[in-house]
Design a protein around this motif. Structure first.
Motif, PDB file in Angstrom:
ATOM      1  N   LEU A 136       1.449  40.098   5.777  1.00  0.00           N
ATOM      2  CA  LEU A 136       1.708  41.331   4.886  1.00  0.00           C
ATOM      3  C   LEU A 136       0.330  41.634   4.201  1.00  0.00           C
ATOM      4  CD1 LEU A 136       4.982  40.215   3.049  1.00  0.00           C
ATOM      5  CD2 LEU A 136       4.792  42.305   4.280  1.00  0.00           C
ATOM      6  N   GLU A 137      -0.391  40.707   3.823  1.00  0.00           N
ATOM      7  CA  GLU A 137      -1.635  41.034   3.468  1.00  0.00           C
ATOM      8  C   GLU A 137      -2.503  41.721   4.425  1.00  0.00           C
ATOM      9  OE1 GLU A 137      -2.964  37.179   1.883  1.00  0.00           O
ATOM     10  OE2 GLU A 137      -1.981  37.381  -0.296  1.00  0.00           O
ATOM     11  N   HIS A 138      -2.460  40.860   5.569  1.00  0.00           N
ATOM     12  CA  HIS A 138      -3.324  41.613   6.728  1.00  0.00           C
ATOM     13  C   HIS A 138      -2.881  43.062   6.830  1.00  0.00           C
ATOM     14  CE1 HIS A 138      -5.510  41.713  10.517  1.00  0.00           C
ATOM     15  NE2 HIS A 138      -4.671  42.272  11.087  1.00  0.00           N
ATOM     16  N   HIS A 185       2.249  46.721   4.340  1.00  0.00           N
ATOM     17  CA  HIS A 185       3.331  47.776   5.185  1.00  0.00           C
ATOM     18  C   HIS A 185       4.106  46.813   5.893  1.00  0.00           C
ATOM     19  CE1 HIS A 185       4.247  50.742   8.037  1.00  0.00           C
ATOM     20  NE2 HIS A 185       3.785  51.714   7.208  1.00  0.00           N
ATOM     21  N   ARG A 186       5.482  47.039   5.388  1.00  0.00           N
ATOM     22  CA  ARG A 186       6.433  46.193   6.115  1.00  0.00           C
ATOM     23  C   ARG A 186       6.888  46.141   7.505  1.00  0.00           C
ATOM     24  NH1 ARG A 186      11.031  46.424   1.408  1.00  0.00           N
ATOM     25  NH2 ARG A 186       9.655  45.969  -0.654  1.00  0.00           N
ATOM     26  N   HIS A 218      11.905  34.027   0.124  1.00  0.00           N
ATOM     27  CA  HIS A 218      10.747  33.355  -0.057  1.00  0.00           C
ATOM     28  C   HIS A 218      10.308  33.669  -1.675  1.00  0.00           C
ATOM     29  CE1 HIS A 218      10.733  31.097   3.272  1.00  0.00           C
ATOM     30  NE2 HIS A 218      10.575  31.958   3.928  1.00  0.00           N
ATOM     31  N   GLY A 219      10.942  34.702  -2.403  1.00  0.00           N
ATOM     32  CA  GLY A 219      10.123  35.217  -3.452  1.00  0.00           C
ATOM     33  C   GLY A 219       9.126  36.028  -3.500  1.00  0.00           C
ATOM     34  N   LEU A 220       8.878  36.805  -2.297  1.00  0.00           N
ATOM     35  CA  LEU A 220       7.791  37.820  -2.050  1.00  0.00           C
ATOM     36  C   LEU A 220       7.757  39.078  -2.429  1.00  0.00           C
ATOM     37  CD1 LEU A 220       6.787  36.272   1.437  1.00  0.00           C
ATOM     38  CD2 LEU A 220       5.617  35.862  -0.629  1.00  0.00           C
ATOM     39  N   ILE A 221       9.126  39.339  -2.775  1.00  0.00           N
ATOM     40  CA  ILE A 221       9.282  40.958  -3.254  1.00  0.00           C
ATOM     41  C   ILE A 221       8.472  41.353  -4.479  1.00  0.00           C
ATOM     42  CG2 ILE A 221      11.086  42.517  -4.179  1.00  0.00           C
ATOM     43  CD1 ILE A 221      11.199  42.137  -1.114  1.00  0.00           C
TER      44      ILE A 221
END
Length: 476
Positions: free
Chosen positions: A442-444, A448-449, A470-473
């Motif tokens: 996601l960082e890379h 952008h999903r 995973h609590g990434l939202i």
């Protein structure tokens, strides 16, 4: 001279009386020369209904009657006497037996060119005629058998628009027939592009529900907020924009088959509500308290391991076991390459192309067999469509040349960041690795999903669910 020739011949004069009737004629017909020579009753011997014999027609120069009696298609005029006339006729009682007789009649002229009579040669061709008829019947029978064989072979390699002669596909056909004979739910496993919907439709078309609707639903293509509305419908005024009642999938599929493609994409909440409807508990349209009922059969499909999805908490176990009654596994194309030629010819025919697989250049056939077909039958169809247009094979990805979806630097960074996971239980270590990998991708991709989902090889919906787990939202 006619009297002594071993060939059956007789001569007739212009008075229509037989002048010569040789010994061979006596043997062939069973009529003696004494009975027929000098008489005008020969017609009664040959034709009980007084049909004229060929020699008489020659004498009369009656070509029109000859055309009528013997059905020749040779063009001629009635006032022209040919050098010889010939015909074959059937006699029901010729020398006491049924016979096919070949006639060859030729006119006899005097020294100034007038016809004085005709000579006819007779030949018994009964045996040859019977043999010809037998060969004709045998040929017709063989042609029928050949047509039936071609039809049989064609149907054996094609089942409800599913093409394949390989053992694995024969096993799939057998499972389709077994599934069609019962009312249980079916789960179809297979990679993308193998034809899961074709198998589902074949089950429906060969079942007792074939006259009712077959409704395919791509579960991954429906927004989660619209799932309940699409499946159950809504009533007027249920929400802003609901100006009229709307029927859902379950109403439209009454008595038929509901095909849930990519069933693992259904939300847990939707799985509960759909399970209730499947088990006969009914359903309620959005905005209504009325309970409706629908009689339908579920055929589900997925390219994921559904049992693993249950273990990961993405699929309810009760929903899974309700669906997973009859499993059907469709092999990928790379595992049944003996079907390539049949599939190619089928697609060429659909595209109205005169090409045939066996007539393709050897190098192209080799490429088709060596390719690993990640997109399976759907990819084959697209490759052949481009081949017809471009006259060259164009694969989207060649064997052993697919670039990695996830850059190597990301993978190495994730691995380095998970060194502390070696002392964790396997499930926890895998979970930590997955979370770190998703975060790094996601960082890379600058969060952008859609782009991140492509690199991870999963759907956007699956990525969203994993991010929630995973609590990434909150990191967005």
């Amino acid at each position: 001279m006619l009297e002594y020739t071993p060939i059956a011949q007789f001569a007739i004069g212009i008075d229509h009386k037989v002048k010569i009737w040789n010994r061979a004629c006596e043997v062939l017909t069973g009529v003696s020369a004494k009975e027929i020579v000098g008489t005008d009753h020969q017609w009664k011997i040959f034709y009980p209904k007084k049909r004229p014999i060929l020699a008489d027609l020659v004498v009369e120069q009656d070509y029109e009657t000859f055309l009528e009696k013997y059905g020749t298609k040779n063009p001629a005029q009635s006032n022209i006497v040919p050098n010889a006339w010939e015909a074959t006729d059937y006699f029901e009682n010729f020398n006491g037996k049924a016979r096919y007789i070949y006639f060859l009649a030729a006119p006899v002229f005097d020294n100034i060119g007038n016809i004085t009579g005709a000579v006819t040669t007779l030949q018994d061709i009964t045996f040859r005629k019977i043999r010809e008829e037998a060969m004709k019947r045998e040929s017709e029978q063989l042609q029928k058998q050949y047509s039936l064989l071609r039809s049989s072979i064609g149907e054996r390699f094609k089942f409800c628009n599913i093409i394949g002669k390989s053992q694995k596909m024969q096993e799939v056909y057998d499972m389709i027939i077994r599934a069609a004979a019962c009312a249980d739910s079916v789960v179809i496993h297979g990679e993308s592009g193998v034809g899961k919907e074709l198998v589902a439709r074949a089950i429906h078309d060969t079942s007792q529900r074939k006259n009712a609707p077959f409704l395919p639903v791509n579960c991954g293509a429906i927004s989660e907020s619209l799932l309940e509305n699409e499946f159950f419908g809504h009533v007027k005024g249920a929400f802003t924009g609901a100006y009229n009642d709307k029927k859902g999938f379950l109403s439209h599929v009454q008595g038929g088959t509901l095909f849930l493609d990519e069933v693992a994409e259904l939300s847990l909440n939707m799985q509960v509500k759909l399970l209730r409807a499947i088990e006969g508990g009914g359903y309620s349209p959005v905005g209504s308290n009325e309970v409706l009922y629908s009689d339908f059969r579920i055929v589900a499909a997925s390219n994921l391991n559904l049992l693993e999805e249950v273990k990961k908490g993405r699929l309810r176990s009760d929903f899974f076991y309700r669906l997973y009654v009859i499993p059907i596994d469709i092999p990928p194309l790379r595992e049944r390459k003996e079907d390539l030629a049949l599939l190619a010819d089928y697609f060429f025919g659909q595209m109205e192309s005169s090409r045939h697989f066996d007539a393709l250049p050897g190098k192209d056939i080799k490429k088709l067999y060596n390719y690993h077909w990640p997109g399976n039958v759907r990819e084959l169809q697209n490759v052949l469509r481009r081949y017809i247009t471009l006259n060259s094979l164009d694969f989207m990805a060649l064997p052993d040349s697919d670039p990695p979806l996830i850059p190597a630097e990301i993978l190495s960074g994730v691995i380095d960041g998970c060194d502390s996971a070696v002392d964790l239980p396997l499930t926890d270590a895998v979970g930590r690795f997955e979370k770190q990998l998703i975060r790094s991708v996601l960082e890379h991709c600058r969060w952008h999903r859609e782009e991140a989902a492509k690199k991870l090889g999963i759907s956007r919906r699956t990525l969203y669910r994993k991010m929630m787990a995973h609590g990434l939202i909150s990191a967005i």
